[in-house]
Motif scaffolding. Structure first.
Motif, PDB file in Angstrom:
ATOM      1  N   VAL A 152       0.851  -1.189   0.000  1.00 48.94           N
ATOM      2  CA  VAL A 152       0.000   0.000   0.000  1.00 48.94           C
ATOM      3  C   VAL A 152       0.886   1.237   0.000  1.00 48.94           C
ATOM      4  CG1 VAL A 152      -1.695   1.325   1.315  1.00 48.94           C
ATOM      5  CG2 VAL A 152      -1.923  -1.159   1.119  1.00 48.94           C
ATOM      6  N   TYR A 153       0.695   2.082  -1.018  1.00 53.61           N
ATOM      7  CA  TYR A 153       1.504   3.283  -1.187  1.00 53.61           C
ATOM      8  C   TYR A 153       0.828   4.521  -0.608  1.00 53.61           C
ATOM      9  CZ  TYR A 153       5.182   1.377  -4.210  1.00 53.61           C
ATOM     10  OH  TYR A 153       6.267   0.695  -4.700  1.00 53.61           O
ATOM     11  N   GLU A 154      -0.495   4.516  -0.565  1.00 52.00           N
ATOM     12  CA  GLU A 154      -1.181   5.728  -0.149  1.00 52.00           C
ATOM     13  C   GLU A 154      -2.603   5.412   0.289  1.00 52.00           C
ATOM     14  OE1 GLU A 154      -1.423  10.349  -1.586  1.00 52.00           O
ATOM     15  OE2 GLU A 154      -0.902   8.807  -3.056  1.00 52.00           O
ATOM     16  N   LEU A 155      -3.083   6.165   1.280  1.00 48.52           N
ATOM     17  CA  LEU A 155      -4.484   6.107   1.673  1.00 48.52           C
ATOM     18  C   LEU A 155      -5.250   7.142   0.860  1.00 48.52           C
ATOM     19  CD1 LEU A 155      -4.091   5.901   5.558  1.00 48.52           C
ATOM     20  CD2 LEU A 155      -4.333   4.014   3.938  1.00 48.52           C
ATOM     21  N   LEU A 156      -6.402   6.744   0.312  1.00 51.75           N
ATOM     22  CA  LEU A 156      -7.221   7.645  -0.484  1.00 51.75           C
ATOM     23  C   LEU A 156      -8.112   8.459   0.452  1.00 51.75           C
ATOM     24  CD1 LEU A 156      -8.234   5.162  -3.330  1.00 51.75           C
ATOM     25  CD2 LEU A 156      -6.374   6.831  -3.343  1.00 51.75           C
ATOM     26  N   VAL A 157      -8.034   9.769   0.329  1.00 50.55           N
ATOM     27  CA  VAL A 157      -8.767  10.665   1.227  1.00 50.55           C
ATOM     28  C   VAL A 157      -9.545  11.687   0.405  1.00 50.55           C
ATOM     29  CG1 VAL A 157      -8.572  12.315   3.128  1.00 50.55           C
ATOM     30  CG2 VAL A 157      -6.999  10.380   3.002  1.00 50.55           C
ATOM     31  N   GLN A 158     -10.836  11.820   0.704  1.00 48.21           N
ATOM     32  CA  GLN A 158     -11.681  12.783   0.009  1.00 48.21           C
ATOM     33  C   GLN A 158     -11.399  14.201   0.503  1.00 48.21           C
ATOM     34  OE1 GLN A 158     -15.725  10.360  -0.996  1.00 48.21           O
ATOM     35  NE2 GLN A 158     -15.518  11.023   1.118  1.00 48.21           N
ATOM     36  N   GLU A 159     -11.968  15.171  -0.209  1.00 43.89           N
ATOM     37  CA  GLU A 159     -11.774  16.574   0.151  1.00 43.89           C
ATOM     38  C   GLU A 159     -12.250  16.875   1.567  1.00 43.89           C
ATOM     39  OE1 GLU A 159     -10.219  19.114  -1.340  1.00 43.89           O
ATOM     40  OE2 GLU A 159      -9.525  17.656  -2.819  1.00 43.89           O
ATOM     41  N   ASP A 160     -13.286  16.146   2.030  1.00 43.74           N
ATOM     42  CA  ASP A 160     -13.799  16.394   3.378  1.00 43.74           C
ATOM     43  C   ASP A 160     -12.989  15.683   4.459  1.00 43.74           C
ATOM     44  OD1 ASP A 160     -14.489  13.738   3.104  1.00 43.74           O
ATOM     45  OD2 ASP A 160     -16.639  14.035   3.397  1.00 43.74           O
ATOM     46  N   GLY A 161     -11.894  15.020   4.046  1.00 42.98           N
ATOM     47  CA  GLY A 161     -11.024  14.350   5.001  1.00 42.98           C
ATOM     48  C   GLY A 161     -11.363  12.908   5.281  1.00 42.98           C
ATOM     49  N   THR A 162     -12.374  12.351   4.623  1.00 42.78           N
ATOM     50  CA  THR A 162     -12.767  10.952   4.837  1.00 42.78           C
ATOM     51  C   THR A 162     -11.861  10.008   4.059  1.00 42.78           C
ATOM     52  OG1 THR A 162     -15.084  11.571   5.144  1.00 42.78           O
ATOM     53  CG2 THR A 162     -14.635   9.270   4.567  1.00 42.78           C
ATOM     54  N   CYS A 163     -11.380   8.982   4.737  1.00 45.86           N
ATOM     55  CA  CYS A 163     -10.583   7.948   4.073  1.00 45.86           C
ATOM     56  C   CYS A 163     -11.532   6.945   3.432  1.00 45.86           C
ATOM     57  CB  CYS A 163      -9.678   7.249   5.077  1.00 45.86           C
ATOM     58  SG  CYS A 163      -8.639   5.950   4.354  1.00 45.86           S
ATOM     59  N   TYR A 164     -11.315   6.646   2.137  1.00 48.86           N
ATOM     60  CA  TYR A 164     -12.246   5.759   1.439  1.00 48.86           C
ATOM     61  C   TYR A 164     -11.555   4.637   0.680  1.00 48.86           C
ATOM     62  CZ  TYR A 164     -11.033   8.377  -2.835  1.00 48.86           C
ATOM     63  OH  TYR A 164     -10.361   8.962  -3.877  1.00 48.86           O
ATOM     64  N   GLY A 165     -10.264   4.413   0.919  1.00 51.71           N
ATOM     65  CA  GLY A 165      -9.606   3.317   0.228  1.00 51.71           C
ATOM     66  C   GLY A 165      -8.098   3.465   0.244  1.00 51.71           C
ATOM     67  N   VAL A 166      -7.458   2.659  -0.600  1.00 52.14           N
ATOM     68  CA  VAL A 166      -5.996   2.665  -0.678  1.00 52.14           C
ATOM     69  C   VAL A 166      -5.550   2.561  -2.131  1.00 52.14           C
ATOM     70  CG1 VAL A 166      -5.837   1.499   1.568  1.00 52.14           C
ATOM     71  CG2 VAL A 166      -5.712   0.137  -0.535  1.00 52.14           C
ATOM     72  N   SER A 167      -4.336   3.032  -2.386  1.00 53.02           N
ATOM     73  CA  SER A 167      -3.639   2.751  -3.640  1.00 53.02           C
ATOM     74  C   SER A 167      -2.529   1.768  -3.319  1.00 53.02           C
ATOM     75  CB  SER A 167      -3.047   4.024  -4.241  1.00 53.02           C
ATOM     76  OG  SER A 167      -4.046   4.847  -4.772  1.00 53.02           O
TER      77      SER A 167
END
Length: 517
Positions: A152-167
């Protein structure tokens, strides 16, 4: 793009306990950057602490934990942990975990450092981690999908700060985006930041760095535990010799056979780990090699097959030359009593998490216990959540960019400098020297680099540098000595620091932007 209900990053005991106990109606993806049986948990020689003895009680276990942690622990978290411990053991034993029993058919209870009672449950003498991991792997349901050799290289985070997945990136270099309403970090600690360590090769502080870049609070990073007894041969540490060996009667001696811990602490060889580690370190610094004398233990090879095998590999017997090495991170990603972080959708359990249980120094055999307790707790919490949570739109891969020129040291340089400057004994000058060295690699470029361009080694090196920076800055800021944090320029505990906690949060890592070298 892959979708799941829950993503678990890591494959140790905390991750597996969560995967086993979570509702079978939930689709769970487990990602591990190596193999399922390559983890600190699998290597763990020590046991699981639980107050199940006739004259023992969770209150005593609680008090020992607070004392070892030098009273910076979260008392509520510690009480809940020790109260749940007997049930955890009962659950594992009921499900045929291969623990050790005495001749009367009761669980054999060992003694380890800073415990006031014999309350350590082992499996195979010094193969407890392996037995628990193997038992949990056998119980995984069909709802669990495993991807090995997936970093896992990165956590996916929305503009509102919510984590919603990984790369993530597979061994063959293919990139994947995986989305889920719940992302759990169970990546372990950061032992490989130091040249002397008991930790598996894979434990490079990835989870702490990932969480920090995603905006999570990182807490108590100055508290790093160094295990007193790693086999030391030809200038290198070769592996752990479990504290259970001292619990069975082995003694630390100098070259003349004098008992090292006499007059140092009333618990002698079973004093808290930071006391024993610092005593051994000081002796070695003076040119005196220290040994663990196991000659008093009958059937040593049968009772401790892992340690005995390690000795045989290094042609050592009777007196084992030892030195301290990095063993456990008490700090990490700040969580509540369930495992939730301050980032919505992101959780952390196991060694990567800072739950407040361990304080300044972990009590022996509380680490496997913590992973088992919090793994089960989080499983129950996630199983109760609404399964119809909104999935974000499919994230698009960033536009390919010119490679970013990151000036990086070798992993060996990080390990050597961290060990010498931020190791067992620290001071202002060594810490400032290390901080200056880390920051010479231009942290601002890490904040904007497209990690997809990096090789696995490069990315791990960046993560190691980031986690090293977090440890070094915290160690520089805490101007006292407490537990695993020892400053020679501030050698005593300061009452004013007892209730203080150091934490850091990065507002947001702006990724995938063009950066000029």
């Amino acid at each position: 793009m892959r979708k799941a209900d829950v993503i678990i990053v890591g494959s140790g005991i905390a991750a597996l306990q969560l995967a086993v106990h979570i509702s079978r109606r939930l689709h769970v993806i487990v990602l591990t950057k190596s193999k399922m049986q390559q983890s600190n948990s699998f290597l763990a020689q020590g046991g699981v602490a639980a107050a199940i003895g006739e004259n023992d009680h969770p209150a005593s276990h609680f008090q020992d934990t607070i004392e070892a942690g030098r009273n910076v622990n979260d008392h509520e978290a510690v009480w809940k942990l020790t109260a749940e411990a007997p049930g955890i053991i009962q659950d594992l034993a009921f499900n045929n975990c291969q623990f050790d029993y005495d001749r009367e058919g009761s669980l054999h209870l060992g003694k380890e450092g800073a415990h006031s009672h014999a309350r350590i449950i082992h499996g195979g003498g010094d193969q407890t981690g392996r037995r628990i991991v193997d038992g949990l792997l056998e119980k995984l349901g069909s709802n669990i999908q495993i991807y090995e050799d997936e970093s896992v290289y990165e956590l996916l985070v929305q503009e509102d700060g919510t984590c919603y997945g990984v790369s993530s990136k597979s061994k063959n270099g293919n990139m994947h985006n995986i989305v889920a309403p719940h992302v759990v970090l169970a990546t372990g600690g950061c032992g490989q930041l130091f040249s002397f360590t008991s930790n598996a090769q894979e434990v490079t502080g990835d989870g702490v760095a990932l969480a920090y870049w995603a905006g999570a609070r990182i807490k108590d990073m100055e508290f790093v535990q160094f295990h007193p007894t790693l086999l030391f041969h030809n200038g290198k540490t070769r592996g752990l010799v479990s504290e259970a060996v001292r619990g069975a009667g082995a003694r630390l001696v100098d070259e003349c056979g004098n008992h090292l811990m006499e007059g140092i602490h009333p618990f002698l060889d079973l004093a808290p780990r930071h006391v024993v580690a610092q005593t051994i370190f000081n002796s070695i610094q003076k040119g005196c090699q220290i040994y663990l004398d196991v000659t008093s233990i009958t059937n040593f090879e049968q009772r401790f097959p892992t340690a005995a095998g390690l000795c045989a590999q290094n042609d050592v017997q009777g007196r084992i030359p030892v030195a301290p090495g990095c063993h456990f991170l008490m700090g990490g990603v700040e969580t509540d009593h369930v495992g939730r972080t301050n980032v919505s959708g992101l959780y952390a359990i196991g060694e990567v998490a800072c739950t407040g249980v361990h304080g300044a120094n972990r009590l022996a055999s509380n680490s496997l216990l913590e992973g088992l307790v919090y793994g089960r707790r989080l499983a129950r919490y996630l199983s109760e959540q609404d399964p119809s949570l909104f999935f974000p739109k499919t994230p698009s891969l960033p536009t390919p960019q010119s490679p970013v020129c990151l000036k990086l040291p070798s992993k060996e340089e990080i390990q050597r400098t961290m060990m010498s400057r931020v190791g067992i004994v620290r001071n202002r000058d060594s810490l400032k020297e290390q901080l200056s060295w880390i920051e010479s690699f231009e942290l601002n470029k890490w904040m904007t680099a497209d990690f997809r361009q990096l090789t696995k080694t490069q990315w791990e090196t960046v993560a190691m540098l980031q986690t090293s920076w977090l440890i070094t800055t915290a160690a520089l800021e805490r101007t006292e000595s407490r537990g695993g944090h020892y400053r020679s320029d501030f050698p005593n505990e300061n009452k004013e620091w007892e209730k203080k906690h150091l934490s850091k949060t990065l507002e947001k890592r702006t990724a995938h932007e063009s950066v000029q070298a």
